[in-house]
Motif scaffolding. Structure first.
Motif, PDB file in Angstrom:
ATOM      1  N   ILE A   2       0.854  -1.194   0.000  1.00 39.14           N
ATOM      2  CA  ILE A   2       0.000   0.000   0.000  1.00 39.14           C
ATOM      3  C   ILE A   2       0.884   1.236   0.000  1.00 39.14           C
ATOM      4  O   ILE A   2       0.606   2.219  -0.698  1.00 39.14           O
ATOM      5  CB  ILE A   2      -0.871   0.078   1.279  1.00 39.14           C
ATOM      6  CG1 ILE A   2      -1.412  -1.290   1.620  1.00 39.14           C
ATOM      7  CG2 ILE A   2      -1.966   1.115   1.137  1.00 39.14           C
ATOM      8  CD1 ILE A   2      -2.012  -1.362   3.010  1.00 39.14           C
ATOM      9  N   GLY A   3       1.969   1.142   0.774  1.00 37.13           N
ATOM     10  CA  GLY A   3       2.888   2.265   0.892  1.00 37.13           C
ATOM     11  C   GLY A   3       3.445   2.664  -0.447  1.00 37.13           C
ATOM     12  O   GLY A   3       3.474   3.842  -0.802  1.00 37.13           O
ATOM     13  N   ILE A   6       0.774   4.422  -2.486  1.00 37.01           N
ATOM     14  CA  ILE A   6       0.520   5.802  -2.052  1.00 37.01           C
ATOM     15  C   ILE A   6       1.686   6.697  -2.467  1.00 37.01           C
ATOM     16  O   ILE A   6       1.486   7.784  -3.027  1.00 37.01           O
ATOM     17  CB  ILE A   6       0.320   5.867  -0.521  1.00 37.01           C
ATOM     18  CG1 ILE A   6      -0.891   5.044  -0.118  1.00 37.01           C
ATOM     19  CG2 ILE A   6       0.149   7.305  -0.064  1.00 37.01           C
ATOM     20  CD1 ILE A   6      -1.130   4.995   1.368  1.00 37.01           C
ATOM     21  N   ALA A   7       2.917   6.225  -2.207  1.00 36.16           N
ATOM     22  CA  ALA A   7       4.093   7.037  -2.521  1.00 36.16           C
ATOM     23  C   ALA A   7       4.141   7.335  -4.011  1.00 36.16           C
ATOM     24  O   ALA A   7       4.354   8.479  -4.428  1.00 36.16           O
ATOM     25  CB  ALA A   7       5.366   6.316  -2.083  1.00 36.16           C
ATOM     26  N   LEU A  10       1.625   9.933  -4.957  1.00 32.07           N
ATOM     27  CA  LEU A  10       2.012  11.295  -4.571  1.00 32.07           C
ATOM     28  C   LEU A  10       3.067  11.853  -5.516  1.00 32.07           C
ATOM     29  O   LEU A  10       3.018  13.019  -5.925  1.00 32.07           O
ATOM     30  CB  LEU A  10       2.538  11.307  -3.127  1.00 32.07           C
ATOM     31  CG  LEU A  10       1.518  10.970  -2.038  1.00 32.07           C
ATOM     32  CD1 LEU A  10       2.197  10.885  -0.685  1.00 32.07           C
ATOM     33  CD2 LEU A  10       0.404  12.000  -2.012  1.00 32.07           C
ATOM     34  N   VAL A  11       4.038  10.987  -5.886  1.00 29.23           N
ATOM     35  CA  VAL A  11       5.095  11.445  -6.791  1.00 29.23           C
ATOM     36  C   VAL A  11       4.495  11.824  -8.144  1.00 29.23           C
ATOM     37  O   VAL A  11       4.804  12.892  -8.700  1.00 29.23           O
ATOM     38  CB  VAL A  11       6.170  10.349  -6.972  1.00 29.23           C
ATOM     39  CG1 VAL A  11       7.143  10.739  -8.066  1.00 29.23           C
ATOM     40  CG2 VAL A  11       6.916  10.129  -5.664  1.00 29.23           C
ATOM     41  N   LEU A  13       1.461  12.743  -8.796  1.00 29.53           N
ATOM     42  CA  LEU A  13       0.686  13.972  -8.623  1.00 29.53           C
ATOM     43  C   LEU A  13       1.597  15.186  -8.705  1.00 29.53           C
ATOM     44  O   LEU A  13       1.302  16.180  -9.385  1.00 29.53           O
ATOM     45  CB  LEU A  13      -0.019  13.922  -7.271  1.00 29.53           C
ATOM     46  CG  LEU A  13      -0.905  15.111  -6.922  1.00 29.53           C
ATOM     47  CD1 LEU A  13      -2.046  15.216  -7.909  1.00 29.53           C
ATOM     48  CD2 LEU A  13      -1.438  14.959  -5.508  1.00 29.53           C
ATOM     49  N   ARG A  14       2.733  15.085  -7.998  1.00 25.72           N
ATOM     50  CA  ARG A  14       3.681  16.205  -7.980  1.00 25.72           C
ATOM     51  C   ARG A  14       4.220  16.475  -9.391  1.00 25.72           C
ATOM     52  O   ARG A  14       4.327  17.617  -9.825  1.00 25.72           O
ATOM     53  CB  ARG A  14       4.818  15.875  -7.020  1.00 25.72           C
ATOM     54  CG  ARG A  14       5.932  16.890  -6.960  1.00 25.72           C
ATOM     55  CD  ARG A  14       5.552  18.180  -6.259  1.00 25.72           C
ATOM     56  NE  ARG A  14       4.812  19.132  -7.063  1.00 25.72           N
ATOM     57  CZ  ARG A  14       4.490  20.352  -6.666  1.00 25.72           C
ATOM     58  NH1 ARG A  14       4.785  20.749  -5.451  1.00 25.72           N
ATOM     59  NH2 ARG A  14       3.832  21.161  -7.444  1.00 25.72           N
ATOM     60  N   SER A  17       1.465  18.079 -11.587  1.00 23.16           N
ATOM     61  CA  SER A  17       1.076  19.448 -11.266  1.00 23.16           C
ATOM     62  C   SER A  17       2.224  20.429 -11.423  1.00 23.16           C
ATOM     63  O   SER A  17       2.000  21.640 -11.466  1.00 23.16           O
ATOM     64  CB  SER A  17       0.541  19.511  -9.832  1.00 23.16           C
ATOM     65  OG  SER A  17       1.578  19.212  -8.931  1.00 23.16           O
ATOM     66  N   ALA A 206       5.036   6.190  13.853  1.00 28.32           N
ATOM     67  CA  ALA A 206       3.711   6.392  13.260  1.00 28.32           C
ATOM     68  C   ALA A 206       2.811   7.150  14.223  1.00 28.32           C
ATOM     69  O   ALA A 206       2.075   8.060  13.827  1.00 28.32           O
ATOM     70  CB  ALA A 206       3.097   5.044  12.895  1.00 28.32           C
ATOM     71  N   SER A 210       1.532  11.013  13.886  1.00 27.13           N
ATOM     72  CA  SER A 210       0.082  11.199  13.805  1.00 27.13           C
ATOM     73  C   SER A 210      -0.377  12.302  14.739  1.00 27.13           C
ATOM     74  O   SER A 210      -1.353  12.986  14.475  1.00 27.13           O
ATOM     75  CB  SER A 210      -0.651   9.902  14.154  1.00 27.13           C
ATOM     76  OG  SER A 210      -0.430   8.951  13.138  1.00 27.13           O
TER      77      SER A 210
END
Lengths: 328, 274
Positions: A2-3, A6-7, A10-11, A13-14, A17, A206, A210
């Motif tokens: 999952i990590g 997600i990572a 995000l990369v 997306l960056r 954009s 974690a 949080s």
């Protein structure tokens, strides 16, 4: 797994954009984002460092060691604790996770407060940068170091008179401390050895992030918003007056929320406009309390405790600033 | 499940957002838009260490035992036995309001995460703009006074002078004699003179001591009637020319740069001065 997803997300997306034009946003909004982001990027590494040291203290420093080294007398203990910052050149935003780690390790609440207030000032990086910025001029360096030390110990002593210091903690954090002290906490569960300890360290990371990161992000956004909304002229105009310069610079320190390691360079630029007492008050008050620190400390202390803490530090800094103005 | 997301995954995801943002800025050489160069190494090292911890968390957290009592309160500290509730409010509040509070916290967390993603990863990095110049008093004594003391200004080669250096000298009020025959080539962004925006603009830079939050604008006034037609506010230009008495009667500066040429340029890689 999952990590990684997600990572990667995000990369991507960056990267996507990055090509957009920043001009699409109105100027004010754009500057708000830039300012808040700069506070986050400046502070996040210090918060990570603070969390990592705190985890190291919790899981790898034996309890016996701390108790053998520390003096027995409460006041002497606080004096010693206020000097611990010398060994840990962490900026104040990293000190909150560290203070939490200390409390989990059995430090009392007043002791943790003393550490929290003293460490940003009594640490080598801050002392060196303050010296570079001001040298021995006008007692600014001495005023900052001595004033910070005295205020931190004074506040620690006052809170030690509290009948039940633990009630100053948020209920959640108090429970976490009690659990750790009972010997069934996360720092001992699951056996000894490297792998179980590493597992616990990862969990603690974690959990601490949080708690800390939402506070840091909210604090940074508030700092950015104040910067965009508040004109500096008013504060600067008050700078030459012996009384108002102290107040104005304390307000500036509170809203600007920059790290104690570098605030001396920042305020140096104002050196000619403000009286030395104002500068000392800025350097002492700003290192101990600011908008970002308050959101961070809110994770650990109750609102009532924070109000008292801020009021005490503010009064003491005011007195210190007026004193320096009288002498200089 | 929701509690676990609150207590552990929230931090891991936010850390990851911050780390990706920092590493990307460092790799593309844009950290300078936010922080002073002296922090580059520290910031990158801590981001990498943070990344290692995030990796470890991804490896270990899914396998970590949930609490024995099945409750995992917002702050996320395990408490193996069921009789020591971390929250306190569970005892007093009814379960309905506790659950409403849970929903509220989840919504706030989602808001923070979305905000972080938008600010750190979606909005393209940019410098500060004229909106902040207005807010912070261009050429405030604060920003330029320390530069004025530096020895390089008292006998240095004027060809190397930056916007900050010239702004300091102008601020000090060096007379017309000093400026006679001197010329300068300066790169900065365009920001209008507050008193005479038609004829005078400043070629300006932000001075940064720590991070963009403390940026102070400095600038050198340029006299060029009708400048805005060719050079919009906040665009970057290189101006070269000599100094002269300010022909504009309504604007404050006594001495301005009379440009021989004003050229539009790309924003430099290091937009701030230090």
């Amino acid at each position: 797994m999952i990590g990684a997803v997600i990572a990667a997300g995000l990369v991507v997306l960056r990267l996507v954009s990055a090509g957009w034009a920043p001009e699409a946003l109105p100027d004010r909004l754009r500057d708000f984002v830039t300012l808040s982001t700069s506070v986050v990027i400046e502070s996040l590494p210090f918060v990570f460092l603070g969390i990592l040291i705190s985890i190291a203290v919790r899981f790898w420093v034996p309890e016996r060691f701390i108790h053998r080294v520390m003096p027995k007398h409460p006041a002497l203990r606080r004096v010693t604790i206020s000097l611990v910052g010398v060994l840990l050149p962490v900026c104040e935003c990293g000190n909150v996770p560290l203070a939490r780690g200390f409390m989990m390790k059995g430090f009392s609440v007043p002791e943790a407060m003393t550490f929290l207030l003293a460490a940003p000032i009594l640490n080598p990086v801050t002392i060196v940068t303050t010296y570079q910025a001001f040298g021995w001029d006008d007692g600014i360096l001495v005023g900052r170091i001595a004033g910070g030390f005295v205020i931190a110990n004074l506040v620690g002593w006052l809170f030690s008179r509290h009948p039940d210091p633990r009630s100053l903690l948020t209920a959640r954090f108090d429970a976490a401390c009690r659990l750790e002290a009972s010997g069934h906490g996360p720092s001992t569960a699951g056996g000894r050895g490297f792998v179980p300890t590493a597992r616990r360290a990862a969990l603690a990371f974690a959990e601490e992030t949080s708690t800390m990161l939402p506070a840091l992000l909210v604090g940074s956004a508030i700092a950015g918003a104040i910067q965009v909304g508040l004109s500096r002229d008013v504060l600067v105009a008050l700078g030459g007056n012996p009384i108002w310069s102290v107040l104005a610079l304390m307000i500036l320190a509170f809203v600007i929320a920059i790290c104690s390691n570098v605030d001396a360079f920042f305020i140096l630029a104002f050196g000619s406009t403000f009286l030395p007492g104002g500068i000392v008050a800025f350097l002492v008050f700003g290192a101990m309390v600011d908008v970002k620190m308050i959101t961070l400390m809110k994770t650990t202390f109750t609102t009532a405790a924070l109000v008292r803490l801020v009021a005490l530090v503010a009064l003491a800094s005011l007195a210190l600033g007026f004193g320096v103005n009288l002498l200089a | 499940m929701r509690d676990r997301i609150q207590s552990r995954w929230r931090g891991i995801v936010l850390s990851l957002i911050g780390i990706v943002a920092i590493v990307w800025l460092a790799v593309t050489g844009q950290l300078g838009l936010y922080i002073h160069p002296r922090y580059y190494e520290f910031t990158v090292v801590m981001a990498v260490l943070g990344g290692v911890m995030v990796l470890a968390a991804f490896a270990f957290v899914p396998g970590a035992a949930p609490d024995a009592d099945g409750h995992d309160h917002g702050d996320g500290h395990d408490h193996g036995d069921g009789h020591d509730h971390a929250d306190g409010h569970d005892h007093s509040a009814s379960s309905a309001s506790a659950s409403a509070r849970g929903v509220l916290w989840t919504a706030l967390t989602a808001l923070v995460v979305v905000g972080a993603v938008v600010a750190l990863l979606v909005v393209p990095p940019s410098t500060l703009t004229t909106a902040t110049v207005d807010q912070r008093d261009l050429n405030n004594a604060a920003a330029v006074s320390d530069a004025a003391d530096s020895p390089q200004l008292t006998g240095g080669d004027t060809a190397d002078f930056t916007v900050k250096d010239w702004a300091s000298i102008l601020r000090q009020g060096a007379g017309e004699k000093y400026f006679a025959g001197k010329s300068a080539t300066l790169t900065g962004f365009v920001t209008p003179d507050p008193a005479d925006p038609e004829n005078v603009f400043y070629v300006a830079r932000f001075v940064v001591t720590c991070c963009a939050v403390d940026a102070q604008p400095v600038g050198v006034p340029v006299y060029l009637p009708g400048w805005e037609a060719e050079h919009p506010v906040d665009s970057w230009v290189t101006v070269s020319g000599g100094f002269a008495t300010n022909p504009s009667t309504s604007s404050a500066p006594a001495i301005v740069l009379e440009p021989a040429s004003v050229q539009a340029v790309d924003q430099p890689a290091e937009p701030y001065v230090y």
